[in-house]
Motif scaffolding. Structure first.
Motif, mmCIF file in Angstrom:
data_model
loop_
_atom_site.group_PDB
_atom_site.id
_atom_site.type_symbol
_atom_site.label_atom_id
_atom_site.label_comp_id
_atom_site.label_asym_id
_atom_site.label_seq_id
_atom_site.Cartn_x
_atom_site.Cartn_y
_atom_site.Cartn_z
ATOM 1 N N GLU A 162 3.172 5.735 179.902
ATOM 2 C CA GLU A 162 2.976 7.148 180.251
ATOM 3 C C GLU A 162 2.525 7.948 179.035
ATOM 4 O O GLU A 162 1.588 8.757 179.112
ATOM 5 N N ALA A 163 3.184 7.723 177.903
ATOM 6 C CA ALA A 163 2.832 8.458 176.678
ATOM 7 C C ALA A 163 1.410 8.133 176.231
ATOM 8 O O ALA A 163 0.707 9.002 175.707
ATOM 9 N N THR A 164 0.971 6.895 176.451
ATOM 10 C CA THR A 164 -0.386 6.516 176.078
ATOM 11 C C THR A 164 -1.415 7.235 176.945
ATOM 12 O O THR A 164 -2.452 7.691 176.450
ATOM 13 N N VAL A 165 -1.143 7.336 178.239
ATOM 14 C CA VAL A 165 -2.035 8.105 179.113
ATOM 15 C C VAL A 165 -2.154 9.541 178.613
ATOM 16 O O VAL A 165 -3.260 10.096 178.513
ATOM 17 N N ARG A 166 -1.036 10.142 178.274
ATOM 18 C CA ARG A 166 -1.055 11.529 177.801
ATOM 19 C C ARG A 166 -1.823 11.650 176.479
ATOM 20 O O ARG A 166 -2.608 12.592 176.290
ATOM 21 N N ALA A 167 -1.626 10.703 175.569
ATOM 22 C CA ALA A 167 -2.290 10.763 174.277
ATOM 23 C C ALA A 167 -3.802 10.626 174.420
ATOM 24 O O ALA A 167 -4.570 11.370 173.781
ATOM 25 N N LEU A 168 -4.245 9.700 175.235
ATOM 26 C CA LEU A 168 -5.680 9.497 175.409
ATOM 27 C C LEU A 168 -6.315 10.655 176.174
ATOM 28 O O LEU A 168 -7.394 11.141 175.801
ATOM 29 N N ALA A 169 -5.665 11.104 177.237
ATOM 30 C CA ALA A 169 -6.207 12.223 177.999
ATOM 31 C C ALA A 169 -6.302 13.471 177.123
ATOM 32 O O ALA A 169 -7.267 14.242 177.221
ATOM 33 N N GLY A 170 -5.316 13.651 176.241
ATOM 34 C CA GLY A 170 -5.336 14.795 175.338
ATOM 35 C C GLY A 170 -6.469 14.744 174.343
ATOM 36 O O GLY A 170 -6.866 15.776 173.786
ATOM 37 N N GLN A 171 -7.004 13.567 174.094
ATOM 38 C CA GLN A 171 -8.137 13.406 173.183
ATOM 39 C C GLN A 171 -9.469 13.420 173.940
ATOM 40 O O GLN A 171 -10.522 13.255 173.348
ATOM 41 N N GLY A 172 -9.423 13.590 175.255
ATOM 42 C CA GLY A 172 -10.642 13.711 176.027
ATOM 43 C C GLY A 172 -11.102 12.455 176.732
ATOM 44 O O GLY A 172 -12.183 12.428 177.321
ATOM 45 N N TRP A 173 -10.284 11.396 176.696
ATOM 46 C CA TRP A 173 -10.633 10.172 177.396
ATOM 47 C C TRP A 173 -10.517 10.360 178.900
ATOM 48 O O TRP A 173 -9.661 11.111 179.375
ATOM 49 N N GLN A 174 -11.332 9.638 179.662
ATOM 50 C CA GLN A 174 -11.070 9.461 181.076
ATOM 51 C C GLN A 174 -10.114 8.288 181.196
ATOM 52 O O GLN A 174 -10.393 7.203 180.671
ATOM 53 N N VAL A 175 -8.998 8.484 181.879
ATOM 54 C CA VAL A 175 -7.952 7.467 181.921
ATOM 55 C C VAL A 175 -7.617 7.111 183.368
ATOM 56 O O VAL A 175 -7.409 7.998 184.208
ATOM 57 N N PHE A 176 -7.542 5.815 183.637
ATOM 58 C CA PHE A 176 -7.026 5.297 184.888
ATOM 59 C C PHE A 176 -5.599 4.813 184.613
ATOM 60 O O PHE A 176 -5.392 3.940 183.769
ATOM 61 N N ALA A 177 -4.641 5.411 185.303
ATOM 62 C CA ALA A 177 -3.226 5.125 185.069
ATOM 63 C C ALA A 177 -2.704 4.210 186.163
ATOM 64 O O ALA A 177 -2.751 4.558 187.353
ATOM 65 N N VAL A 178 -2.202 3.039 185.774
ATOM 66 C CA VAL A 178 -1.770 2.021 186.728
ATOM 67 C C VAL A 178 -0.271 1.772 186.594
ATOM 68 O O VAL A 178 0.246 1.595 185.484
ATOM 69 N N ALA A 179 0.417 1.758 187.703
ATOM 70 C CA ALA A 179 1.838 1.403 187.769
ATOM 71 C C ALA A 179 2.201 1.244 189.237
ATOM 72 O O ALA A 179 1.391 1.516 190.128
ATOM 73 N N ARG A 180 3.426 0.810 189.494
ATOM 74 C CA ARG A 180 3.843 0.591 190.876
ATOM 75 C C ARG A 180 4.336 1.859 191.556
ATOM 76 O O ARG A 180 4.234 1.983 192.766
ATOM 77 N N ARG A 181 4.886 2.814 190.807
ATOM 78 C CA ARG A 181 5.550 3.967 191.405
ATOM 79 C C ARG A 181 4.559 5.109 191.632
ATOM 80 O O ARG A 181 4.184 5.823 190.696
#
Length: 260
Positions: free
Chosen positions: A29-48
């Protein structure tokens, strides 16, 4: 000219796209936030799905619910990402530990879960996305392993074995794919205090709290995510092959300073 081409210490500012597994909690979760905050397009994958939906609403990430150990789910994730234009970076964070039994009392189901979550899931995502990453000739795979892959400890045999296997897989991938200009990074955290890791491993909140008892500043999920973000944002020719990070209080796996 991209400024990062003249100063390799600066992160690459070219728009980038990443898929992050284990994104519903902790380091993922923290990695998604860090990358998105830097302007990356992020696909977030998990079961929940509920947690992913909240994360997507807060960060702009694309939520893709699915179990990375399931072939059908991996195929759906690949189709969704391909339809959206693809990614250049795959970050495997999903995994974890189950149990702290010594080998003589090992539970087969715990070992099977750890190998599925840490090794097989990462393999399936890598295998599925390699054609996409090869095609761009500037792909990156980052696997989050652990210092448990480096040094065994009592009660950790199953997690040691799973993370050592994931580490070996990462090293083999680097050798196999260098001809395709694939950058392969391994991040090996030591003691990280997150919402769920120790709780999922031990199954009891009091026992989980004891893992971090007296340690002034264990690493946080955000600490690790910032290292991941930096490593994958460097110019592509810069490969931080292996990054070991621990809190200062943890000089080694067996040496942790705790307040009395």
């Amino acid at each position: 000219m991209n400024p990062s081409q003249t100063n390799p210490s600066r992160p690459d500012q070219t728009p980038r796209t990443a898929l992050v597994t284990g994104a519903s909690t902790g380091i993922g979760e923290a990695t998604v936030r860090a990358l998105a905050g830097q302007g990356w397009q992020v696909f977030a994958v998990a079961r929940r799905e509920d947690r992913l939906a909240a994360l997507a609403a807060q960060t702009g990430a694309v939520a893709l619910a699915g179990d990375v150990t399931d072939d059908a789910a991996v195929a759906r994730i690949l189709d969704a990402v391909s339809s959206a234009g693809g990614v250049d970076t795959l970050i495997n964070v999903a995994g974890g530990a189950r149990g702290a039994d010594q080998l003589g009392q090992a539970k087969t189901e715990d070992w099977e879960w750890m190998f599925q979550a840490n090794v097989i899931g990462s393999m399936k995502l890598i295998r599925a996305f390699l054609p996409m990453l090869r095609a761009g000739r500037r792909g990156t795979v980052l696997n989050l392993t652990s210092t448990a892959a480096l040094v065994a400890y009592e009660g950790g045999a199953g997690y040691n074995a799973a993370k050592a296997a994931q580490r070996a897989m990462t090293q083999a991938l680097r050798l196999e794919e260098v001809g395709n200009n694939l950058r392969v990074i391994e991040v090996l955290p030591g003691m990280v205090q997150t919402e769920e890791f120790a709780l999922n491993r031990l199954g009891d909140r009091e026992r989980a709290a004891q893992v971090y008892r007296g340690v002034a500043e264990p690493l946080t999920a955000e600490d690790v995510a910032d290292v991941v973000r930096y490593a994958v944002s460097l110019p592509h020719h810069v490969n931080l092959d292996e990054i070991v990070l621990r809190p200062v209080a943890q000089a080694a796996a067996h040496k942790v300073v705790r307040d009395s």
